[in-house]
Design a protein around this motif. Sequence first.
Motif, PDB file in Angstrom:
ATOM      1  N   ASP A  65     -12.577 -34.504   8.398  1.00  0.00           N
ATOM      2  CA  ASP A  65     -12.332 -35.324   7.205  1.00  0.00           C
ATOM      3  C   ASP A  65     -12.498 -36.816   7.503  1.00  0.00           C
ATOM      4  N   LEU A  66     -12.441 -37.200   8.782  1.00  0.00           N
ATOM      5  CA  LEU A  66     -12.516 -38.620   9.131  1.00  0.00           C
ATOM      6  C   LEU A  66     -13.856 -39.235   8.745  1.00  0.00           C
ATOM      7  N   ALA A  67     -14.877 -38.404   8.559  1.00  0.00           N
ATOM      8  CA  ALA A  67     -16.182 -38.934   8.146  1.00  0.00           C
ATOM      9  C   ALA A  67     -16.083 -39.632   6.796  1.00  0.00           C
ATOM     10  N   ARG A  68     -15.053 -39.295   6.005  1.00  0.00           N
ATOM     11  CA  ARG A  68     -14.879 -39.900   4.685  1.00  0.00           C
ATOM     12  C   ARG A  68     -13.818 -41.003   4.693  1.00  0.00           C
ATOM     13  N   HIS A  69     -13.354 -41.400   5.882  1.00  0.00           N
ATOM     14  CA  HIS A  69     -12.303 -42.411   5.983  1.00  0.00           C
ATOM     15  C   HIS A  69     -12.795 -43.624   6.758  1.00  0.00           C
ATOM     16  N   ASN A  70     -12.105 -44.733   6.546  1.00  0.00           N
ATOM     17  CA  ASN A  70     -12.407 -45.972   7.259  1.00  0.00           C
ATOM     18  C   ASN A  70     -11.613 -45.977   8.563  1.00  0.00           C
ATOM     19  N   CYS A  71     -12.286 -45.653   9.661  1.00  0.00           N
ATOM     20  CA  CYS A  71     -11.637 -45.594  10.976  1.00  0.00           C
ATOM     21  C   CYS A  71     -11.874 -46.912  11.711  1.00  0.00           C
ATOM     22  N   LEU A  72     -10.821 -47.633  11.965  1.00  0.00           N
ATOM     23  CA  LEU A  72     -10.920 -48.926  12.637  1.00  0.00           C
ATOM     24  C   LEU A  72     -11.217 -48.702  14.117  1.00  0.00           C
ATOM     25  N   THR A  73     -12.085 -49.518  14.693  1.00  0.00           N
ATOM     26  CA  THR A  73     -12.552 -49.292  16.056  1.00  0.00           C
ATOM     27  C   THR A  73     -12.286 -50.504  16.934  1.00  0.00           C
ATOM     28  N   PHE A  74     -12.409 -50.287  18.243  1.00  0.00           N
ATOM     29  CA  PHE A  74     -12.299 -51.365  19.223  1.00  0.00           C
ATOM     30  C   PHE A  74     -13.699 -51.829  19.617  1.00  0.00           C
ATOM     31  N   ASN A  75     -13.844 -53.121  19.857  1.00  0.00           N
ATOM     32  CA  ASN A  75     -15.162 -53.669  20.182  1.00  0.00           C
ATOM     33  C   ASN A  75     -15.360 -53.929  21.666  1.00  0.00           C
ATOM     34  N   PHE A  76     -14.423 -53.486  22.502  1.00  0.00           N
ATOM     35  CA  PHE A  76     -14.542 -53.777  23.926  1.00  0.00           C
ATOM     36  C   PHE A  76     -14.684 -52.535  24.789  1.00  0.00           C
ATOM     37  N   GLN A  77     -14.459 -51.345  24.236  1.00  0.00           N
ATOM     38  CA  GLN A  77     -14.568 -50.136  25.043  1.00  0.00           C
ATOM     39  C   GLN A  77     -14.999 -48.980  24.135  1.00  0.00           C
ATOM     40  N   GLN A 111      -7.877 -31.566  19.771  1.00  0.00           N
ATOM     41  CA  GLN A 111      -7.696 -30.243  20.380  1.00  0.00           C
ATOM     42  C   GLN A 111      -7.950 -29.174  19.336  1.00  0.00           C
ATOM     43  N   ASN A 112      -8.796 -28.216  19.679  1.00  0.00           N
ATOM     44  CA  ASN A 112      -9.065 -27.096  18.791  1.00  0.00           C
ATOM     45  C   ASN A 112      -7.817 -26.238  18.662  1.00  0.00           C
ATOM     46  N   GLU A 113      -7.370 -26.025  17.438  1.00  0.00           N
ATOM     47  CA  GLU A 113      -6.127 -25.279  17.224  1.00  0.00           C
ATOM     48  C   GLU A 113      -6.219 -23.848  17.748  1.00  0.00           C
ATOM     49  N   GLY A 114      -7.404 -23.256  17.666  1.00  0.00           N
ATOM     50  CA  GLY A 114      -7.534 -21.862  18.070  1.00  0.00           C
ATOM     51  C   GLY A 114      -7.697 -21.666  19.558  1.00  0.00           C
ATOM     52  N   THR A 115      -8.604 -22.456  20.170  1.00  0.00           N
ATOM     53  CA  THR A 115      -8.932 -22.249  21.581  1.00  0.00           C
ATOM     54  C   THR A 115      -8.209 -23.198  22.519  1.00  0.00           C
ATOM     55  N   GLY A 116      -7.713 -24.316  21.993  1.00  0.00           N
ATOM     56  CA  GLY A 116      -7.082 -25.318  22.845  1.00  0.00           C
ATOM     57  C   GLY A 116      -8.074 -26.236  23.519  1.00  0.00           C
ATOM     58  N   ASP A 117      -9.385 -26.038  23.269  1.00  0.00           N
ATOM     59  CA  ASP A 117     -10.403 -26.891  23.876  1.00  0.00           C
ATOM     60  C   ASP A 117     -10.310 -28.310  23.305  1.00  0.00           C
ATOM     61  N   ILE A 118     -10.664 -29.282  24.164  1.00  0.00           N
ATOM     62  CA  ILE A 118     -10.679 -30.681  23.744  1.00  0.00           C
ATOM     63  C   ILE A 118     -12.112 -31.075  23.409  1.00  0.00           C
ATOM     64  N   TYR A 119     -12.304 -31.705  22.279  1.00  0.00           N
ATOM     65  CA  TYR A 119     -13.616 -32.227  21.907  1.00  0.00           C
ATOM     66  C   TYR A 119     -13.435 -33.637  21.357  1.00  0.00           C
ATOM     67  N   ARG A 120     -14.534 -34.401  21.319  1.00  0.00           N
ATOM     68  CA  ARG A 120     -14.471 -35.790  20.887  1.00  0.00           C
ATOM     69  C   ARG A 120     -15.381 -35.995  19.679  1.00  0.00           C
ATOM     70  N   LEU A 121     -14.889 -36.786  18.728  1.00  0.00           N
ATOM     71  CA  LEU A 121     -15.656 -37.119  17.541  1.00  0.00           C
ATOM     72  C   LEU A 121     -15.868 -38.629  17.472  1.00  0.00           C
ATOM     73  N   PRO A 122     -17.111 -39.087  17.364  1.00  0.00           N
ATOM     74  CA  PRO A 122     -17.333 -40.522  17.128  1.00  0.00           C
ATOM     75  C   PRO A 122     -16.799 -40.895  15.741  1.00  0.00           C
ATOM     76  N   VAL A 123     -16.164 -42.055  15.649  1.00  0.00           N
ATOM     77  CA  VAL A 123     -15.643 -42.514  14.363  1.00  0.00           C
ATOM     78  C   VAL A 123     -16.229 -43.888  14.063  1.00  0.00           C
ATOM     79  N   THR A 124     -16.282 -44.217  12.788  1.00  0.00           N
ATOM     80  CA  THR A 124     -16.829 -45.504  12.376  1.00  0.00           C
ATOM     81  C   THR A 124     -15.977 -46.092  11.262  1.00  0.00           C
ATOM     82  N   GLY A 125     -16.075 -47.391  11.121  1.00  0.00           N
ATOM     83  CA  GLY A 125     -15.368 -48.091  10.065  1.00  0.00           C
ATOM     84  C   GLY A 125     -15.982 -49.450   9.853  1.00  0.00           C
TER      85      GLY A 125
END
Length: 318
Positions: A185-197, A206-220
């Motif tokens: 759902d974050l694709a439809r939200h204004n996600c504030l970001t850091f400009n130094f890292q 964390q995936n609720e079913g498997t417990g795996d960790i994944y990363r999503l790029p966010v933008t704002g």
Amino acid sequence: MDNRAGEMEVFVAAAELQSFSAAGRRLGLSPSAVSKLITRIEDRLGTRLLVRSTRIVTPTPEGEIYLARAKRVLSEITDIEQLISSGGKVVPRGPLRINASLGFGERYLLPLVPDFLALYPEVELDISLTDGVIALIEERTDIAIRSGAMNDSALKARKLLESRRVIIASPSYVEAHGIPRNPHDLARHNCLTFNFQRRLNEWPFQNEGTGDIYRLPVTGNTSVNSGLVMKQLCLSGTGLGRVGRFHVQREIEAGLLFPVLEDFNPGDMEVIHAVYAGHEHLAARVRAFIDFLAARLAGEAKPSAEKLNQAENDSKSA
């Protein structure tokens, strides 16, 4: 007779005052005597330490390193003499230069300054708050308080606190834009970001079913260089942000902010360290300040279970 400590004292005076004449007045020497002593050090080391001009002298990069180490050596000599003359007990005294991030400084460091100085009135604090990474020796800094992994093996670090990272929203933002129910759902939200890292702008989940960790790029539409600024923008309803919980714990407890997507939170931590140049004889004022901070921050950023559960329940029912 070799008197390198005396030579160091002359060099420190000349470098700090940027003048052979001023250094001579401080130490009771002629300008020519100061110049000869500096030249003796440079000849022995085989490198230029000070750049002379018609008006001032300034340290070279090598001179900056020598200056920082010389001040530390002279400080240790003073501590040793105080230790012996006081029957084995050193009283912390003298200048102490501290650099901290804006968020830590505002939340923890500045409120504790009066208590520290009440305990150690002979210490002279020099505090700078910045979120930029500094080089301790080159910046003549005794202690830097920073988060993240240690990259310089020549430095020592003592953990002061750790805090779980959270995504935060204000009631006004949620009222205007709704609340994300899953990470996509974050694709439809204004996600504030850091400009130094850049890594901080790929939010882990964390995936609720498997417990795996994944990363999503966010933008704002807004990037910042400070956790403190991120908090202020979130409070104003500008967007969603992701910060260490210590930045926002008081605002969460007051209902001004609340965590979102906690069911997907991977539990990664923001760890805060006191970083300093490690050596066998740590100056008493440096040790006293680090011990003071560690003692006062013990248990901080660990909210009560009742408050934590209430805040998380509020976020789920929003």
